[in-house]
Enzyme design. Structure first.
Site, short mmCIF file in Angstrom:
data_model
loop_
_atom_site.label_atom_id
_atom_site.label_comp_id
_atom_site.label_asym_id
_atom_site.label_seq_id
_atom_site.Cartn_x
_atom_site.Cartn_y
_atom_site.Cartn_z
N VAL A 102 -4.02 6.16 7.23
CA VAL A 102 -4.84 5.18 6.51
C VAL A 102 -4.45 3.77 6.97
O VAL A 102 -4.70 2.79 6.28
CB VAL A 102 -4.68 5.32 4.98
CG1 VAL A 102 -5.27 6.62 4.50
CG2 VAL A 102 -3.21 5.19 4.55
N ILE A 162 0.83 -1.20 0.00
CA ILE A 162 0.00 0.00 0.00
C ILE A 162 0.87 1.25 0.00
O ILE A 162 0.62 2.21 -0.74
CB ILE A 162 -0.98 -0.01 1.18
CG1 ILE A 162 -2.05 -1.08 0.95
CG2 ILE A 162 -1.63 1.35 1.38
CD1 ILE A 162 -3.03 -1.25 2.10
N ASP A 205 -8.51 8.41 8.18
CA ASP A 205 -9.52 7.46 7.72
C ASP A 205 -9.84 6.43 8.80
O ASP A 205 -10.83 5.72 8.70
CB ASP A 205 -9.05 6.75 6.44
CG ASP A 205 -10.13 5.86 5.86
OD1 ASP A 205 -11.27 6.33 5.71
OD2 ASP A 205 -9.83 4.67 5.57
N GLU A 234 -12.95 3.55 17.33
CA GLU A 234 -13.61 3.44 16.04
C GLU A 234 -14.75 2.44 16.16
O GLU A 234 -14.55 1.35 16.69
CB GLU A 234 -12.61 2.96 14.98
CG GLU A 234 -13.15 2.96 13.58
CD GLU A 234 -12.13 2.57 12.53
OE1 GLU A 234 -12.43 1.66 11.73
OE2 GLU A 234 -11.04 3.17 12.51
N HIS A 258 -13.36 5.26 7.74
CA HIS A 258 -12.71 3.99 7.38
C HIS A 258 -13.22 3.49 6.03
O HIS A 258 -13.79 2.39 5.91
CB HIS A 258 -12.93 2.93 8.46
CG HIS A 258 -11.89 1.84 8.41
ND1 HIS A 258 -11.55 1.07 9.51
CD2 HIS A 258 -11.12 1.37 7.39
CE1 HIS A 258 -10.62 0.19 9.16
NE2 HIS A 258 -10.35 0.34 7.88
N ARG A 306 -4.27 1.97 10.91
CA ARG A 306 -5.25 1.59 11.93
C ARG A 306 -5.25 2.67 12.99
O ARG A 306 -4.22 3.28 13.29
CB ARG A 306 -4.89 0.24 12.56
CG ARG A 306 -5.13 -0.97 11.65
CD ARG A 306 -6.61 -1.21 11.41
NE ARG A 306 -6.87 -2.44 10.68
CZ ARG A 306 -7.02 -2.52 9.36
NH1 ARG A 306 -6.88 -1.40 8.63
NH2 ARG A 306 -7.30 -3.67 8.78
#
Length: 317
Positions: free
Chosen positions: A227, A149, A252, A257, A276, A229
């Site tokens: 982006v 990523i 994000d 969360e 997310h 966790r």
């Protein structure tokens, strides 16, 4: 191999090219299991479902050989691995989320730098509000977590004429684009970065990696983009820097969360929050299906699987 059950969170009739042999069972987190979990040899974890849902069958998977996530991270399922016998392989979804997550990363960077949230709020009020904003061009970017990523994010940064991309991962190595620095070099790299992008997996080594000391080393006016966790960032430490206006952030993922109503992050100055959504796009399902066909073909034919993160019963598992 003898016929055995494979649990899929996508209806098997919607996946073209699945190998013959296994009994394919559809389960996407519903209350009732599709069959006896003890007969499942390959468990594909439902995507974007909470841990209490996806871990429910795990203690009963006495015959399972592979646990396959459809997410890049495996942290949601790792607490349940202690229930499994030795030798079970845990695989992630490398190759599925790179495009979508990298797209969102660029969206968050550009929106934050160019003030898009302010424009939207002004539009809601019917106000024409111009101004001078930072560009992405000529900025120094630091990517913390340079896996597939992180590499995809750099691919998309190149056309924007950034001044420099620095790369950090768990271990030092060299790529075609340049060196990847070890985590130990973060203190010397942070003060030079205009934008710090977090795309690292959540592990014990990266939990609260972004603490008060990390943030203090970032330059005044820098942007933090997460982006990865939520728990990679110490939320309390980040709020302190946001409240004093020294840093801005685009998140994000958050800790906690989902971000509950009334949480200070919602109204903190200089922060953009997306719920997310790095992975769940139209790009997800075609790539997830291709991954499953490839992995299950390898499994049926007793070929090496891709993306094996760990094997239960081995050191560190």
């Amino acid at each position: 191999m003898t016929a055995a059950d494979v649990w899929l969170p996508v209806p098997p009739e919607e996946i073209e090219g699945l190998p013959e042999g296994p009994n394919y069972r559809f389960w996407n987190g519903e209350e009732d299991f599709p069959a006896d979990p003890a007969d499942c040899v390959y468990y594909v974890v439902p995507y974007m479902r909470p841990a209490e849902v996806v871990l429910r069958p795990v203690p009963y998977l006495s015959s399972v050989q592979v646990v396959q996530t459809l997410s890049a991270g495996t942290d949601v399922v790792e607490p349940g691995l202690r229930h499994l016998r030795p030798g079970v392989r845990l695989c992630n979804a490398r190759g599925v989320h790179e495009a979508s997550t990298a797209e969102l990363t660029l969206t968050l960077i550009l929106a934050s730098l160019r003030g898009v949230p302010d424009f939207v709020r002004a539009q809601d009020r019917g106000e024409w509000r111009g101004g001078f904003r930072p560009a992405l061009a000529d900025k120094n970017i630091l990517i913390v977590g340079y896996g597939s990523i992180g590499s995809a994010i750099e691919d998309r940064l190149v056309p924007f004429e950034v001044a420099r991309v620095a790369r950090v991962a768990r271990s030092e190595r060299t790529t075609a684009r340049g060196p990847v620095h070890p985590l130990t070099q973060l203190p010397s790299l942070l003060p030079e970065a205009d934008v710090v992008v977090l795309s690292t997996p959540l592990t014990e080594a990266t939990r609260h990696l972004v603490d008060a000391d990390f943030l203090a080393r970032m330059k005044d006016g820098a942007l933090l983009v997460n982006v990865a966790r939520g728990p990679v960032v110490d939320t309390k430490a980040l709020l302190a820097e946001l409240d004093n206006g020294r840093l801005s952030a685009a998140l994000d993922v958050t800790d906690p969360e989902p971000l509950p109503p009334g949480h200070p992050l919602w109204k903190a100055p200089g922060v953009l929050v997306s719920p997310h959504v790095g992975g769940p796009t139209s790009a997800f399902l075609p790539r997830a299906k291709r991954l499953l066909v490839d992995q299950l073909s390898r499994f049926v034919n007793r070929e090496p699987l891709r993306n094996v993160i760990l094997t239960t019963g081995t050191t560190g598992a």
